[in-house]
Write a protein that holds these residues in place. Structure first.
Motif, short mmCIF file in Angstrom:
data_model
loop_
_atom_site.label_atom_id
_atom_site.label_comp_id
_atom_site.label_asym_id
_atom_site.label_seq_id
_atom_site.Cartn_x
_atom_site.Cartn_y
_atom_site.Cartn_z
N CYS A 119 0.86 -1.20 0.00
CA CYS A 119 0.00 0.00 0.00
C CYS A 119 0.89 1.25 0.00
O CYS A 119 1.77 1.39 0.85
CB CYS A 119 -0.89 0.00 1.25
SG CYS A 119 -1.79 1.54 1.46
N TYR A 121 0.34 4.27 0.85
CA TYR A 121 0.23 5.12 2.05
C TYR A 121 1.03 4.51 3.21
O TYR A 121 1.55 5.23 4.05
CB TYR A 121 -1.24 5.30 2.44
CG TYR A 121 -2.06 5.90 1.32
CD1 TYR A 121 -1.97 7.25 1.03
CD2 TYR A 121 -2.91 5.11 0.56
CE1 TYR A 121 -2.71 7.81 -0.01
CE2 TYR A 121 -3.65 5.66 -0.49
CZ TYR A 121 -3.56 7.01 -0.76
OH TYR A 121 -4.28 7.55 -1.78
N PHE A 122 1.10 3.19 3.25
CA PHE A 122 1.86 2.52 4.30
C PHE A 122 3.34 2.89 4.18
O PHE A 122 4.03 3.11 5.18
CB PHE A 122 1.67 1.00 4.14
CG PHE A 122 2.49 0.15 5.07
CD1 PHE A 122 2.22 0.13 6.43
CD2 PHE A 122 3.53 -0.62 4.59
CE1 PHE A 122 2.98 -0.66 7.29
CE2 PHE A 122 4.29 -1.41 5.44
CZ PHE A 122 4.02 -1.42 6.79
N CYS A 129 -1.77 6.20 8.50
CA CYS A 129 -1.99 4.80 8.07
C CYS A 129 -2.18 3.94 9.32
O CYS A 129 -1.30 3.88 10.17
CB CYS A 129 -0.79 4.31 7.26
SG CYS A 129 -0.74 2.52 7.06
N ASN A 130 -3.34 3.31 9.42
CA ASN A 130 -3.65 2.48 10.59
C ASN A 130 -2.71 1.29 10.75
O ASN A 130 -2.50 0.80 11.86
CB ASN A 130 -5.08 1.93 10.49
CG ASN A 130 -6.11 3.00 10.78
OD1 ASN A 130 -5.86 3.93 11.54
ND2 ASN A 130 -7.28 2.87 10.16
N LYS A 131 -2.17 0.81 9.66
CA LYS A 131 -1.26 -0.33 9.76
C LYS A 131 0.11 0.11 10.30
O LYS A 131 0.73 -0.58 11.08
CB LYS A 131 -1.10 -1.01 8.38
CG LYS A 131 -0.30 -2.31 8.45
CD LYS A 131 -0.15 -2.97 7.09
CE LYS A 131 -1.32 -3.84 6.71
NZ LYS A 131 -1.55 -4.96 7.66
N CYS A 138 -7.17 5.67 7.58
CA CYS A 138 -6.80 4.94 6.37
C CYS A 138 -7.11 5.77 5.14
O CYS A 138 -8.24 5.76 4.64
CB CYS A 138 -7.56 3.61 6.30
SG CYS A 138 -7.29 2.74 4.75
N PRO A 139 -6.13 6.52 4.62
CA PRO A 139 -6.39 7.37 3.46
C PRO A 139 -6.73 6.58 2.19
O PRO A 139 -7.34 7.12 1.26
CB PRO A 139 -5.08 8.15 3.28
CG PRO A 139 -4.05 7.45 4.07
CD PRO A 139 -4.75 6.68 5.14
N ALA A 140 -6.38 5.28 2.16
CA ALA A 140 -6.67 4.49 0.96
C ALA A 140 -8.17 4.29 0.76
O ALA A 140 -8.65 4.08 -0.35
CB ALA A 140 -5.98 3.12 1.06
N HIS A 148 -5.86 -2.10 -4.06
CA HIS A 148 -6.35 -2.52 -2.74
C HIS A 148 -7.40 -3.63 -2.80
O HIS A 148 -7.80 -4.09 -3.87
CB HIS A 148 -6.84 -1.28 -1.98
CG HIS A 148 -5.72 -0.40 -1.55
ND1 HIS A 148 -5.06 0.44 -2.44
CD2 HIS A 148 -5.06 -0.27 -0.38
CE1 HIS A 148 -4.08 1.06 -1.80
NE2 HIS A 148 -4.07 0.63 -0.54
N HIS A 156 -10.92 -0.27 8.84
CA HIS A 156 -9.64 0.26 9.30
C HIS A 156 -8.50 0.07 8.28
O HIS A 156 -7.47 0.73 8.38
CB HIS A 156 -9.24 -0.41 10.62
CG HIS A 156 -10.25 -0.23 11.69
ND1 HIS A 156 -10.51 1.00 12.25
CD2 HIS A 156 -11.12 -1.10 12.27
CE1 HIS A 156 -11.47 0.88 13.15
NE2 HIS A 156 -11.87 -0.38 13.17
N CYS A 157 -8.66 -0.85 7.35
CA CYS A 157 -7.57 -1.13 6.41
C CYS A 157 -8.09 -1.93 5.23
O CYS A 157 -8.86 -2.90 5.41
CB CYS A 157 -6.46 -1.90 7.13
SG CYS A 157 -5.05 -2.34 6.08
N ILE A 158 -7.66 -1.53 4.03
CA ILE A 158 -8.06 -2.28 2.83
C ILE A 158 -6.81 -2.74 2.06
O ILE A 158 -6.83 -2.87 0.84
CB ILE A 158 -9.01 -1.47 1.91
CG1 ILE A 158 -8.38 -0.10 1.56
CG2 ILE A 158 -10.37 -1.30 2.55
CD1 ILE A 158 -9.16 0.65 0.48
N ALA A 159 -5.74 -2.99 2.81
CA ALA A 159 -4.48 -3.41 2.15
C ALA A 159 -4.59 -4.85 1.66
O ALA A 159 -5.39 -5.63 2.16
CB ALA A 159 -3.34 -3.30 3.15
S1 SF4 Z 1 -5.03 0.32 3.42
FE1 SF4 Z 1 -4.08 -0.31 5.33
S2 SF4 Z 1 -1.92 -0.07 4.86
FE2 SF4 Z 1 -3.01 1.19 3.39
S3 SF4 Z 1 -3.32 3.25 4.26
FE3 SF4 Z 1 -5.07 2.05 4.84
S4 SF4 Z 1 -4.50 1.28 6.85
FE4 SF4 Z 1 -2.62 1.85 5.87
#
Ligand code: SF4
Ligand SMILES: Cc1cc2nc3c(=O)[nH]c(=O)nc-3n(C[C@H](O)[C@H](O)[C@H](O)COP(=O)(O)OP(=O)(O)OC[C@H]3O[C@@H](n4cnc5c(N)ncnc54)[C@H](O)[C@@H]3O)c2cc1C
Length: 331
Positions: A119, A121-122, A129-131, A138-140, A148, A156-159
């Motif tokens: 990702c 953003y990670f 980035c939540n991860k 999570c800007p994604a 994604h 919270h995350c779509i990685a």
């Molecule tokens: S998808 Fe997951 S790794 Fe990517 S920005 Fe969102 S929280 Fe972070």
């Protein structure tokens, strides 16, 4: 890159001890992912535990007919190992579809299992980035999310998980052997990688003090009817947008056993046993493959830029299953 000290582990127990004593320590194997993350300041270990001297570089036969791949066997050595090429060609193909020859010469089996998401953003420490930093967002979700997940994601995350090797290992039902200060244990492949849920910073069920020692392949390798289809932006040196590992066992023109796993669509290699159940006992046809794809992709949702995966994935599944079945017809 931050400063760090280096320990060279003499045995697995010593490496596990280092990890138990210092939660900020990290194992280094091939370094092809960890060093990148350290350069970008995404990962900031203050101690690296080099495991390259450990005796985990062998591919060995298992009593039940399977194969044990040591955690330090490189991706190139796995892909070109004669027993793996002959008995588990799906794994060989999947590994060779990934990265570049130089990377595959360095990357190890254990490191490949634990490589982190790609990702954007990670990797970009200027964005939340939540991860990377739990609770920051999570800007994604509403940003550029072309690569994604369409399955198994959370708010919270779509990685996605980026490995090709892992997609084949999921289909083959490999078992991961680990050892920590509490002793050794086995983790079935389906239970190793996690969905993001409320804790996207945790990628796997490996405990903080555990070292991966090997990956065991069961005796059944699906060497006659298999396909690894990887759809990507360039024909080499690119991560999968969608990938499919398909493995069939044909008996009298019908499908006796089927395995299907997807890459590039979720936080872990995506497998749904019910989709394999659709195939079992049936004569292989394109219509049947489409129905299996529908079950495998149930609940898939796009987030905008990755909507194309909703159409790409079923086509890739049908193509992989058709290729796998056709091999049986011509051999
Ligand atoms: S998808 Fe997951 S790794 Fe990517 S920005 Fe969102 S929280 Fe972070
Ligand atoms: C440009 C580029 C393109 C790539 N393209 C692809 C691709 O198309 N497909 C694909 O699948 N991969 C691809 N990769 C990823 C590559 O396969 C991984 O970087 C590699 O497999 C990681 O292995 P490593 O041994 O170098 O791990 P390292 O970088 O050494 O470690 C990775 C992580 O695993 C941990 N670790 C390593 N070994 C163990 C162990 N035995 N026990 C516990 N923890 C351990 C480390 O602490 C670290 O957190 C690409 C990488 C790059 C840089």
């Amino acid at each position: 890159m931050n400063t760090f000290s280096l320990a060279r582990a003499a045995d697995v127990a010593g490496a596990a001890d280092e990890l138990a004593r210092n939660p900020a320590a990290r194992i280094i194997a091939g370094g092809t992912n960890l060093v990148d993350l350290m350069k970008e300041k995404v990962s900031r270990p203050d101690r690296l535990v080099d495991i390259n001297r450990l005796p985990l570089k062998r591919v060995e036969a298992l009593p039940g007919g399977g194969l044990r791949i040591g955690a330090l066997v490189t991706n190139a050595d796995v892909a070109y190992h004669p027993e793996i090429e002959a008995r588990y060609p799906l794994l060989s193909r999947a590994i060779l579809a990934g990265a570049s020859p130089q990377l595959r010469n360095m990357a190890t089996t254990g490191g490949n299992l634990l490589q982190r998401t790609r990702c954007y953003y990670f990797y970009d420490t200027a964005t939340p980035c939540n991860k990377r930093e739990p609770g920051t967002g999570c800007p994604a979700m509403t940003g550029y999310n072309r690569i994604h997940a369409i399955l198994g994601a959370s708010e919270h995350c779509i990685a996605t998980h980026p490995s090709d090797m892992c997609v084949a290992m999921a289909a083959l039902e490999a078992v991961i052997q680990v050892e920590g200060t509490g002793g050794p244990r086995s983790i079935p492949f389906a239970e190793f990688h996690r969905l993001p849920g409320d804790t996207p910073e945790v990628d796997t069920t490996l405990k903080p003090d555990e070292v991966i020692t090997s990956v065991d392949l069961p005796a059944l390798g699906f060497a006659k009817n298999y396909a690894y289809v990887k759809v990507r932006d360039r024909s080499s040196y690119a991560f999968a947008l969608v990938s499919v590992a398909a493995a069939l066992e044909l008996d009298g023109g019908r499908i006796a056993q089927a395995r299907l796993a997807l890459g590039g669509v979720a936080h872990k290699p995506w497998r749904v046993p019910e989709a394999e159940g659709v195939l079992r006992g049936e004569v292989p046809t394109e219509d049947l493959f489409r129905r299996a794809a529908e079950v495998l992709l149930q609940g898939a949702v796009g987030r905008g830029h990755n909507d194309f995966k909703l159409k790409l994935a079923p086509r890739a599944i049908v193509r992989a299953l058709s290729q796998a079945a056709a091999m049986g017809a011509t051999s």
